[in-house]
Scaffold this motif. Structure first.
Motif, mmCIF file in Angstrom:
data_model
loop_
_atom_site.group_PDB
_atom_site.id
_atom_site.type_symbol
_atom_site.label_atom_id
_atom_site.label_comp_id
_atom_site.label_asym_id
_atom_site.label_seq_id
_atom_site.Cartn_x
_atom_site.Cartn_y
_atom_site.Cartn_z
ATOM 1 N N GLY A 197 0.852 -15.793 10.983
ATOM 2 C CA GLY A 197 0.674 -16.383 9.566
ATOM 3 C C GLY A 197 -0.666 -15.205 9.303
ATOM 4 N N SER A 198 -0.683 -14.589 8.133
ATOM 5 C CA SER A 198 -1.168 -13.596 7.720
ATOM 6 C C SER A 198 -2.214 -14.379 6.393
ATOM 7 C CB SER A 198 -1.282 -13.072 8.206
ATOM 8 O OG SER A 198 -2.691 -11.711 7.724
ATOM 9 N N LYS A 199 -3.607 -14.753 6.445
ATOM 10 C CA LYS A 199 -3.576 -15.188 5.186
ATOM 11 C C LYS A 199 -4.417 -13.789 4.805
ATOM 12 C CE LYS A 199 -7.629 -17.918 3.036
ATOM 13 N NZ LYS A 199 -8.721 -18.807 3.455
ATOM 14 N N GLN A 200 -4.634 -14.114 2.960
ATOM 15 C CA GLN A 200 -5.004 -13.035 2.890
ATOM 16 C C GLN A 200 -5.198 -13.146 0.901
ATOM 17 O OE1 GLN A 200 -4.734 -9.514 3.698
ATOM 18 N NE2 GLN A 200 -3.773 -10.654 5.442
ATOM 19 N N GLY A 201 -6.209 -12.712 0.536
ATOM 20 C CA GLY A 201 -6.744 -12.432 -0.949
ATOM 21 C C GLY A 201 -7.807 -12.958 -0.521
#
Length: 203
Positions: A197-201
């Protein structure tokens, strides 16, 4: 072939696992190899922070992009019986988040599958759904026809990113179950499948 659905680290890591020359089961009459493509098993959660204005408070929103699942490619080895894979279950799950690592070794329930693997022989009549006739004039030992199952092991990891506000990872061991063409039980183990689960932004 059915596509199966199942309800982590800032950088994407590619991983592949499997077995060679094949796992032996079915009273030593079945040899199945499996390769794993988990390179697309990532849900991306993108965070957007809208600053406060004179008329509105700051706002945080998330958008989750689904992953592409894990593709398992199975193939019988030369001389193997044909196999019907009818299900799978997770036997170990290691979940890593900003809060630490959790390991679950309780064998989960069996999820249904439906995949036929031809016997380990080649002939003109062979197809993905038909094995070669035993003792046929042009029947020779060879790798079986590859068959695939796709499972979304990354499903739900995007929501976990939202709840923890950080990237997460999951490493999964599975067992696939079935029956050989001679009525023997078959088990194929796959270890170390990686999902993210990759956090972006915005931070």
């Amino acid at each position: 072939m059915k596509k199966l659905a199942f309800p982590l680290m800032a950088a994407l890591i590619l991983s592949a696992c499997g077995s060679a020359p094949g796992q032996i089961s079915g009273s030593n009459r079945v040899s199945v190899g499996v390769s794993v493509d988990d390179s697309k098993s990532t849900e991306v959660a993108t965070k957007t922070v809208t600053p406060a204005t004179e008329t509105a408070p700051a706002k945080v929103s998330w958008a989750i992009t689904p992953g592409g699942g894990v593709t398992f490619t199975f193939m019988t080895r030369p001389g193997s019986d044909a196999v019907y894979l009818t299900g799978y279950r997770i036997v170990k799950d290691v979940l890593s988040t900003a809060n630490g690592t959790t390991t679950n070794t309780t064998r989960g329930p069996v999820s249904k599958g439906d995949l036929y693997l031809t016997s380990g022989y080649a002939c003109t009549a062979r197809s993905a759904l038909n094995s070669c006739p035993f003792g046929g004039n042009d029947t020779v030992a060879a790798n079986g026809v590859p068959g695939q199952l796709a499972i979304s092991l990354e499903g739900g990891l995007g929501n976990l990113v939202v709840s923890t506000n950080s990237s997460v990872s999951r490493v999964t061991d599975l067992e696939f179950y079935g029956t050989s063409s001679n009525g023997q039980s078959v088990t194929v183990a796959v270890n170390g499948v990686v999902s993210f689960g990759s956090k972006q932004g915005d931070n």
